[in-house]
Design an enzyme around this catalytic site. Structure first.
Site, PDB file in Angstrom:
ATOM      1  N   HIS A  38      36.773  33.380  37.985  1.00 48.76           N
ATOM      2  CA  HIS A  38      36.031  32.121  37.954  1.00 48.76           C
ATOM      3  C   HIS A  38      34.548  32.288  37.648  1.00 48.76           C
ATOM      4  O   HIS A  38      33.727  31.454  38.052  1.00 48.76           O
ATOM      5  CB  HIS A  38      36.204  31.382  39.282  1.00 48.76           C
ATOM      6  N   LYS A  54      34.198  27.587  40.368  1.00 52.70           N
ATOM      7  CA  LYS A  54      34.717  27.970  39.057  1.00 52.70           C
ATOM      8  C   LYS A  54      33.638  27.699  38.017  1.00 52.70           C
ATOM      9  O   LYS A  54      32.875  26.727  38.154  1.00 52.70           O
ATOM     10  CB  LYS A  54      35.986  27.174  38.731  1.00 52.70           C
ATOM     11  N   HIS A  81      40.120  35.687  45.929  1.00 56.22           N
ATOM     12  CA  HIS A  81      41.324  35.555  45.126  1.00 56.22           C
ATOM     13  C   HIS A  81      41.216  36.621  44.044  1.00 56.22           C
ATOM     14  O   HIS A  81      40.362  36.525  43.159  1.00 56.22           O
ATOM     15  CB  HIS A  81      41.436  34.177  44.489  1.00 56.22           C
ATOM     16  N   ASP A  93      36.798  34.036  43.412  1.00 53.23           N
ATOM     17  CA  ASP A  93      37.932  34.336  42.533  1.00 53.23           C
ATOM     18  C   ASP A  93      37.363  35.072  41.332  1.00 53.23           C
ATOM     19  O   ASP A  93      36.520  34.541  40.622  1.00 53.23           O
ATOM     20  CB  ASP A  93      38.616  33.032  42.114  1.00 53.23           C
ATOM     21  N   GLU A 134      35.987  27.154  46.998  1.00 51.26           N
ATOM     22  CA  GLU A 134      36.134  28.048  45.841  1.00 51.26           C
ATOM     23  C   GLU A 134      35.514  27.432  44.593  1.00 51.26           C
ATOM     24  O   GLU A 134      35.829  26.312  44.216  1.00 51.26           O
ATOM     25  CB  GLU A 134      37.630  28.314  45.596  1.00 51.26           C
ATOM     26  N   ASP A 166      45.945  35.708  43.023  1.00 49.73           N
ATOM     27  CA  ASP A 166      46.078  34.428  42.319  1.00 49.73           C
ATOM     28  C   ASP A 166      46.315  34.697  40.839  1.00 49.73           C
ATOM     29  O   ASP A 166      45.381  34.947  40.087  1.00 49.73           O
ATOM     30  CB  ASP A 166      44.816  33.587  42.511  1.00 49.73           C
ATOM     31  N   ASP A 210      39.463  32.649  32.542  1.00 46.26           N
ATOM     32  CA  ASP A 210      40.269  32.561  33.763  1.00 46.26           C
ATOM     33  C   ASP A 210      41.744  32.421  33.400  1.00 46.26           C
ATOM     34  O   ASP A 210      42.336  31.352  33.530  1.00 46.26           O
ATOM     35  CB  ASP A 210      39.801  31.372  34.597  1.00 46.26           C
ATOM     36  N   ASP A 240      44.347  34.300  34.614  1.00 54.35           N
ATOM     37  CA  ASP A 240      45.284  34.585  35.706  1.00 54.35           C
ATOM     38  C   ASP A 240      46.374  35.572  35.321  1.00 54.35           C
ATOM     39  O   ASP A 240      47.561  35.337  35.565  1.00 54.35           O
ATOM     40  CB  ASP A 240      45.908  33.279  36.227  1.00 54.35           C
ATOM     41  N   TRP A 278      39.849  24.106  46.462  1.00 58.33           N
ATOM     42  CA  TRP A 278      39.410  24.212  45.074  1.00 58.33           C
ATOM     43  C   TRP A 278      39.716  22.887  44.391  1.00 58.33           C
ATOM     44  O   TRP A 278      40.788  22.317  44.583  1.00 58.33           O
ATOM     45  CB  TRP A 278      40.136  25.339  44.332  1.00 58.33           C
TER      46      TRP A 278
END
Length: 413
Positions: free
Chosen positions: A256, A222, A280, A253, A220, A320, A288, A290, A179
């Site tokens: 993302h 985003k 993820h 993810d 990955e 993640d 994003d 997390d 990433w």
């Protein structure tokens, strides 16, 4: 009759074999991300977080060195049923001296291999293309400066070799996921050239043929990040096409993408065209952000799609998130246990029966049964699974974390 036995009978009535479901769940290894334990700091003692990454909060007890981080991982994993994997970033190398990222070797992660081997764990890996002077302007593998690109290309090459070493040493497949934070804050004048440079960089990185029995490569995407709100070089469309053409995995993810997109809906389409897929799992709150993974609708839908597609052995599941506002070990345990709960919920769903109702147009019964299944006693099956693996049932694990905070974390200052 115990609660577990009663629950088994209820599930049997709708065509679900509980023992078979538990056996499948036992074999699922979730990759627990190391960076939750120290707010993505790593062991380089280098620059502050960059690349659109921010850990918010200042809860006491953060791990400050490898010994503390490993001890915290031990505590977290002791409260999670089964054997899993640890997901490492390159910035967690244990070197004893300054080693630049493009010079990292397997020997700099030997302590992690020993840690994993002694506990029956696997390891996954990620090159770290952020929080570094050569990433200060927000560009790495797509940078117009050849020398900066060279540094990051060599770092990614080194990371692939390290991941292959993990797989060989631990007798499994290690995922190496790339990433990058590359992008622009405002509308770019040229969208093509940065992606051309990224493609060329990736081509060189993957040119070295390593042993696929021990290494799986993924890329990955985003949608945007802090400081690159207008343009992301490594977009979903870029990586989706790159992965398909170059025989690498596309990692999804679920933080993302645009807030109206869901990764669960992407999974069955991806599995039609890819042998394997990487995830993820996180929780995005408006963006994003997390947040810690919950037993929420999207986590359950992600698990359902993996199970419905009979893809438990085709999907790398990693977590993640990094929340520094709460006890970091509690965050790990909540996230890991919730991912397992979601998988169990999916494994206890009579997917074939529901599909038959859909295919025969019995939509009233389909809706009714799906709603009734939501209150089936999955908790009793989960409690049995935890007890079988000698970890606390229900909320009893919280006491263990509180005691660890009192006796260990409180002494860190």
């Amino acid at each position: 009759m115990t609660r577990f036995e009663a629950a088994k009978d209820l599930y049997k009535n709708v065509g679900v074999d509980v023992e078979a479901a538990l056996k499948k769940l036992e074999n699922v290894k979730i990759s627990m991300h190391c960076w939750q334990g120290d707010d993505v700091s790593g062991f380089e003692n280098a620059s502050a977080l960059s690349g659109g990454i921010a850990a918010t909060g200042n809860y006491p007890g953060k791990a400050r060195n490898p010994e503390e981080l490993m001890a915290d991982m031990d505590q977290a994993l002791s409260l999670v049923p089964g054997k899993h994997k640890i997901n490492l970033h390159a910035s967690y190398a244990i070197t004893g001296e300054k080693v630049e990222r493009d010079q990292l070797e397997p020997k700099h992660f030997e302590a992690w291999v020993q840690f994993a081997k002694e506990r029956g764990l696997g390891l996954d890996f990620n090159p770290t293309l952020f929080s570094h002077p050569k990433a200060a302007d927000g560009l790495t593998l797509s940078h117009p400066d050849k020398e900066i690109r060279r540094f990051w290309i060599d770092h990614c090459k080194a990371s692939r070799r390290i991941a292959e070493y993990f797989g060989k040493a631990l007798g499994g497949v290690a995922l190496n996921n790339i990433w990058i934070p590359d992008g622009y804050k405002d509308i770019p004048a040229d969208r093509l050239s940065p992606r051309q440079r990224l493609k060329e960089s990736l081509d060189e990185i993957f040119a070295e043929k390593l042993d696929s029995r021990y290494l799986a490569d993924s890329v990955e995407s985003k949608v945007f990040g802090i400081g690159l709100e207008s343009y992301t070089v490594g977009s979903h469309e870029f990586y989706l096409n790159y992965a398909a053409k170059n025989d690498v995995l596309c990692l999804l993810d679920n933080g993302h993408y645009h807030p109206t997109e869901v990764v669960s809906d992407k999974i069955p389409s991806m599995l039609l065209f890819y042998d394997r897929l990487a995830l993820h799992v996180t929780r995005a709150v408006r963006w994003d952000s997390d947040h810690v993974v919950l037993f929420d609708d999207e986590t359950k839908e992600i698990a359902k799609e993996i199970v419905r597609c009979d893809a438990l052995d085709r999907v790398f599941i990693g977590l993640d998130f990094f929340d520094a506002s709460i006890n970091r070990i509690a965050a790990w345990v909540v996230g890991m246990r919730n991912m397992q709960k979601a998988l169990l919920y999916a494994l206890l769903t009579p997917h074939q029966k529901l599909a038959e109702l859909q295919n025969t147009g019995e939509f009233s019964e389909l809706m009714a049964l799906q709603e009734e299944l939501k209150l089936y006693p999955v908790g009793d099956i989960w409690d049995y699974f935890c007890a079988k693996h000698n970890v606390p049932v229900r909320e009893n694990w919280i006491k263990a974390v509180q005691e660890y905070e009192k006796t260990v974390l409180s002494k860190r200052g």
